[in-house]
Design a protein around this motif. Structure first.
Motif, PDB file in Angstrom:
ATOM      1  N   MET B   1       0.826  -1.213   0.000  1.00  0.00           N
ATOM      2  CA  MET B   1       0.000   0.000   0.000  1.00  0.00           C
ATOM      3  C   MET B   1       0.853   1.253   0.000  1.00  0.00           C
ATOM      4  O   MET B   1       0.523   2.234  -0.634  1.00  0.00           O
ATOM      5  CB  MET B   1      -0.917  -0.020   1.219  1.00  0.00           C
ATOM      6  CG  MET B   1      -1.163   1.353   1.837  1.00  0.00           C
ATOM      7  SD  MET B   1      -2.877   1.561   2.336  1.00  0.00           S
ATOM      8  CE  MET B   1      -2.857   3.225   2.998  1.00  0.00           C
ATOM      9  N   ARG B   2       1.979   1.184   0.697  1.00  0.00           N
ATOM     10  CA  ARG B   2       2.933   2.305   0.621  1.00  0.00           C
ATOM     11  C   ARG B   2       3.276   2.543  -0.857  1.00  0.00           C
ATOM     12  O   ARG B   2       3.226   3.649  -1.354  1.00  0.00           O
ATOM     13  CB  ARG B   2       4.197   1.950   1.424  1.00  0.00           C
ATOM     14  CG  ARG B   2       5.140   3.099   1.649  1.00  0.00           C
ATOM     15  CD  ARG B   2       4.964   3.768   3.025  1.00  0.00           C
ATOM     16  NE  ARG B   2       3.587   4.117   3.312  1.00  0.00           N
ATOM     17  CZ  ARG B   2       3.160   4.600   4.482  1.00  0.00           C
ATOM     18  NH1 ARG B   2       3.985   4.780   5.490  1.00  0.00           N
ATOM     19  NH2 ARG B   2       1.892   4.901   4.660  1.00  0.00           N
ATOM     20  N   ASP B   3       3.591   1.447  -1.532  1.00  0.00           N
ATOM     21  CA  ASP B   3       3.903   1.485  -2.970  1.00  0.00           C
ATOM     22  C   ASP B   3       2.859   2.238  -3.752  1.00  0.00           C
ATOM     23  O   ASP B   3       3.163   3.144  -4.526  1.00  0.00           O
ATOM     24  CB  ASP B   3       3.875   0.073  -3.581  1.00  0.00           C
ATOM     25  CG  ASP B   3       4.972  -0.785  -3.016  1.00  0.00           C
ATOM     26  OD1 ASP B   3       5.521  -0.419  -1.968  1.00  0.00           O
ATOM     27  OD2 ASP B   3       5.254  -1.815  -3.647  1.00  0.00           O
ATOM     28  N   LYS B   4       1.646   1.788  -3.560  1.00  0.00           N
ATOM     29  CA  LYS B   4       0.535   2.324  -4.335  1.00  0.00           C
ATOM     30  C   LYS B   4       0.435   3.823  -4.156  1.00  0.00           C
ATOM     31  O   LYS B   4       0.260   4.556  -5.125  1.00  0.00           O
ATOM     32  CB  LYS B   4      -0.782   1.682  -3.864  1.00  0.00           C
ATOM     33  CG  LYS B   4      -0.742   0.187  -3.734  1.00  0.00           C
ATOM     34  CD  LYS B   4      -1.168  -0.505  -4.988  1.00  0.00           C
ATOM     35  CE  LYS B   4      -1.349  -1.993  -4.760  1.00  0.00           C
ATOM     36  NZ  LYS B   4      -2.523  -2.300  -3.901  1.00  0.00           N
ATOM     37  N   LEU B   5       0.567   4.251  -2.924  1.00  0.00           N
ATOM     38  CA  LEU B   5       0.484   5.683  -2.657  1.00  0.00           C
ATOM     39  C   LEU B   5       1.602   6.421  -3.379  1.00  0.00           C
ATOM     40  O   LEU B   5       1.389   7.477  -3.979  1.00  0.00           O
ATOM     41  CB  LEU B   5       0.554   5.951  -1.156  1.00  0.00           C
ATOM     42  CG  LEU B   5      -0.788   5.829  -0.430  1.00  0.00           C
ATOM     43  CD1 LEU B   5      -0.587   5.904   1.072  1.00  0.00           C
ATOM     44  CD2 LEU B   5      -1.744   6.908  -0.899  1.00  0.00           C
ATOM     45  N   LEU B   6       2.781   5.839  -3.323  1.00  0.00           N
ATOM     46  CA  LEU B   6       3.912   6.460  -4.011  1.00  0.00           C
ATOM     47  C   LEU B   6       3.649   6.531  -5.513  1.00  0.00           C
ATOM     48  O   LEU B   6       3.860   7.564  -6.144  1.00  0.00           O
ATOM     49  CB  LEU B   6       5.190   5.665  -3.734  1.00  0.00           C
ATOM     50  CG  LEU B   6       5.720   5.826  -2.302  1.00  0.00           C
ATOM     51  CD1 LEU B   6       6.913   4.912  -2.055  1.00  0.00           C
ATOM     52  CD2 LEU B   6       6.099   7.280  -2.034  1.00  0.00           C
ATOM     53  N   GLN B   7       3.154   5.418  -6.032  1.00  0.00           N
ATOM     54  CA  GLN B   7       2.848   5.402  -7.458  1.00  0.00           C
ATOM     55  C   GLN B   7       1.851   6.498  -7.812  1.00  0.00           C
ATOM     56  O   GLN B   7       1.982   7.159  -8.831  1.00  0.00           O
ATOM     57  CB  GLN B   7       2.222   4.048  -7.841  1.00  0.00           C
ATOM     58  CG  GLN B   7       3.232   2.970  -8.161  1.00  0.00           C
ATOM     59  CD  GLN B   7       2.527   1.698  -8.602  1.00  0.00           C
ATOM     60  OE1 GLN B   7       2.345   0.787  -7.806  1.00  0.00           O
ATOM     61  NE2 GLN B   7       2.096   1.634  -9.858  1.00  0.00           N
ATOM     62  N   PHE B   8       0.876   6.636  -6.955  1.00  0.00           N
ATOM     63  CA  PHE B   8      -0.162   7.634  -7.204  1.00  0.00           C
ATOM     64  C   PHE B   8       0.442   9.036  -7.191  1.00  0.00           C
ATOM     65  O   PHE B   8       0.195   9.845  -8.077  1.00  0.00           O
ATOM     66  CB  PHE B   8      -1.274   7.508  -6.163  1.00  0.00           C
ATOM     67  CG  PHE B   8      -2.460   8.393  -6.432  1.00  0.00           C
ATOM     68  CD1 PHE B   8      -3.004   8.489  -7.714  1.00  0.00           C
ATOM     69  CD2 PHE B   8      -3.053   9.116  -5.399  1.00  0.00           C
ATOM     70  CE1 PHE B   8      -4.115   9.292  -7.966  1.00  0.00           C
ATOM     71  CE2 PHE B   8      -4.155   9.917  -5.642  1.00  0.00           C
ATOM     72  CZ  PHE B   8      -4.688  10.006  -6.923  1.00  0.00           C
ATOM     73  N   ARG B   9       1.271   9.298  -6.200  1.00  0.00           N
ATOM     74  CA  ARG B   9       1.896  10.627  -6.101  1.00  0.00           C
ATOM     75  C   ARG B   9       2.766  10.884  -7.327  1.00  0.00           C
ATOM     76  O   ARG B   9       2.773  11.976  -7.888  1.00  0.00           O
ATOM     77  CB  ARG B   9       2.764  10.704  -4.847  1.00  0.00           C
ATOM     78  CG  ARG B   9       1.958  10.711  -3.567  1.00  0.00           C
ATOM     79  CD  ARG B   9       2.787  11.155  -2.369  1.00  0.00           C
ATOM     80  NE  ARG B   9       2.149  10.727  -1.121  1.00  0.00           N
ATOM     81  CZ  ARG B   9       2.642   9.816  -0.296  1.00  0.00           C
ATOM     82  NH1 ARG B   9       3.807   9.227  -0.563  1.00  0.00           N
ATOM     83  NH2 ARG B   9       2.000   9.494   0.804  1.00  0.00           N
ATOM     84  N   ARG B  10       3.484   9.855  -7.726  1.00  0.00           N
ATOM     85  CA  ARG B  10       4.341  10.005  -8.893  1.00  0.00           C
ATOM     86  C   ARG B  10       3.494  10.342 -10.122  1.00  0.00           C
ATOM     87  O   ARG B  10       3.829  11.225 -10.898  1.00  0.00           O
ATOM     88  CB  ARG B  10       5.105   8.696  -9.115  1.00  0.00           C
ATOM     89  CG  ARG B  10       6.451   8.869  -9.794  1.00  0.00           C
ATOM     90  CD  ARG B  10       7.188   7.547  -9.862  1.00  0.00           C
ATOM     91  NE  ARG B  10       7.284   6.901  -8.552  1.00  0.00           N
ATOM     92  CZ  ARG B  10       7.119   5.598  -8.335  1.00  0.00           C
ATOM     93  NH1 ARG B  10       6.839   4.783  -9.347  1.00  0.00           N
ATOM     94  NH2 ARG B  10       7.215   5.098  -7.115  1.00  0.00           N
ATOM     95  N   TYR B  11       2.377   9.616 -10.243  1.00  0.00           N
ATOM     96  CA  TYR B  11       1.481   9.882 -11.373  1.00  0.00           C
ATOM     97  C   TYR B  11       1.009  11.329 -11.372  1.00  0.00           C
ATOM     98  O   TYR B  11       1.055  12.007 -12.392  1.00  0.00           O
ATOM     99  CB  TYR B  11       0.282   8.944 -11.330  1.00  0.00           C
ATOM    100  CG  TYR B  11      -0.843   9.379 -12.239  1.00  0.00           C
ATOM    101  CD1 TYR B  11      -0.795   9.119 -13.611  1.00  0.00           C
ATOM    102  CD2 TYR B  11      -1.938  10.075 -11.730  1.00  0.00           C
ATOM    103  CE1 TYR B  11      -1.803   9.542 -14.444  1.00  0.00           C
ATOM    104  CE2 TYR B  11      -2.956  10.495 -12.569  1.00  0.00           C
ATOM    105  CZ  TYR B  11      -2.885  10.232 -13.926  1.00  0.00           C
ATOM    106  OH  TYR B  11      -3.891  10.663 -14.751  1.00  0.00           O
ATOM    107  N   LEU B  12       0.582  11.788 -10.215  1.00  0.00           N
ATOM    108  CA  LEU B  12       0.079  13.161 -10.108  1.00  0.00           C
ATOM    109  C   LEU B  12       1.171  14.142 -10.509  1.00  0.00           C
ATOM    110  O   LEU B  12       0.957  15.067 -11.296  1.00  0.00           O
ATOM    111  CB  LEU B  12      -0.379  13.443  -8.669  1.00  0.00           C
ATOM    112  CG  LEU B  12      -1.636  12.698  -8.207  1.00  0.00           C
ATOM    113  CD1 LEU B  12      -1.875  12.949  -6.725  1.00  0.00           C
ATOM    114  CD2 LEU B  12      -2.848  13.094  -9.027  1.00  0.00           C
ATOM    115  N   ASN B  13       2.309  13.890  -9.976  1.00  0.00           N
ATOM    116  CA  ASN B  13       3.448  14.745 -10.255  1.00  0.00           C
ATOM    117  C   ASN B  13       3.725  14.865 -11.749  1.00  0.00           C
ATOM    118  O   ASN B  13       3.746  15.956 -12.319  1.00  0.00           O
ATOM    119  CB  ASN B  13       4.673  14.176  -9.547  1.00  0.00           C
ATOM    120  CG  ASN B  13       5.594  15.281  -9.100  1.00  0.00           C
ATOM    121  OD1 ASN B  13       5.742  16.274  -9.811  1.00  0.00           O
ATOM    122  ND2 ASN B  13       6.185  15.140  -7.930  1.00  0.00           N
TER     123      ASN B  13
END
Lengths: 157, 157
Positions: B1-13
């Motif tokens: 889940m940590r991963d997923k959040l990071l992925q999401f932030r990266r996507y937004l960025n």
DNA sequence: ATATCTGCAAAGACTTTGCAACCGC
DNA sequence: GCGGTTGCAAAGTCTTTGCAGATAT
């Protein structure tokens, strides 16, 4: 199609419902479709020739056709429901082209058999299933895959 | 889940979008679900703990999660869409209990292989598929099939 | 500082329902 | 004539959009 109409009338009769002019016309139009009509679409077909029929009645009649076992309602992930003839002897599944929307039907015994196995293994009692394959039909895949001009089919959207 | 959040932030960025408090909370709640939440359901989960988040924002964030490739949207033929984690390594399909609504996942290579065959034969280029089995889960089939008291499951509705 | 976000309310798409007039049986 | 039926308009779902104030970068 004569059959279908008779079946429908018989259903109405047995259920204590009335065979009205509208129901007759809507059912007739439905059975005349090739396949996969929306309520709206059927409404337009009927309405074109017979002004005095409301969309609401089409919805209600489609529900009756479903109850009579003469129509199936499908949800292909667009907003609206599509209806198709249920009489088809065999169960079949669908391939939907994501580019042009063309819907092709197919059937496969082996898949059905495998489904049975899976379901039994999981302790379920299967009632019905829905298998939909989405992709590009021959025409669309040629257009998208080859031509140097038409590179799309993977747009950002 | 940590991963997923990071992925999401990266996507937004990457997309030039902002990592807001709401998006963070909604994504977090989404990744915390077991599976298959509706927008409304997710809204309730988030809203319970953090009052100031609107249903609209949940819808918008779910769309972002889809675009980020982190969520899949499913239509199981009820009115509303259900969302599930997309990260799942394997593709899987669903069995839905028509009585209690329980959703079970499964996967089967043979079925997938057969689908490939069919699709190729018909000249389609497959993109994805959807296989849903509907029936009674073990609990519901026992209740409906045996007990003299619970004869329903076929009610006229 | 500024372009993106949020939340509310309103609009939209699709389907169902309430009701008075209407029509099969 | 009675009870089911129709069509209109209105209501109901679920989801999206417009807009002014709020916020991340």
């Amino acid at each position: 199609m004569r059959d279908k109409l008779l079946q429908f009338r018989r259903y109405l009769n047995r259920a204590g419902l009335k065979a009205t002019r509208q129901r007759e016309l809507i059912a007739r139009a439905f059975f005349a479709t090739t396949a996969h009509v929306s309520a709206e679409g059927l409404y337009r077909r009927v309405g074109g020739r017979h002004p005095r029929i409301g969309l609401v009645t089409v919805y209600r009649t489609l529900k009756l056709l479903k109850n009579a076992g003469l129509a199936h309602e499908r949800q292909f992930g667009e907003g609206r429901a599509l209806f198709e003839h249920a009489s088809s002897e065999h169960h079949h599944d669908h391939i939907i082209c994501t580019e042009c929307g063309k819907i092709t039907e197919f059937e496969n015994y082996e898949i059905e058999a495998l489904q049975e196995q899976i379901v039994r293994r999981l302790g379920f009692l299967i009632q019905y299933h829905k298998l939909e394959l989405y992709g590009l039909c021959r025409d669309c895949s040629v257009g998208a895959g080859r031509g140097p001009g038409t590179v799309s089919a993977m747009g950002s959207r």
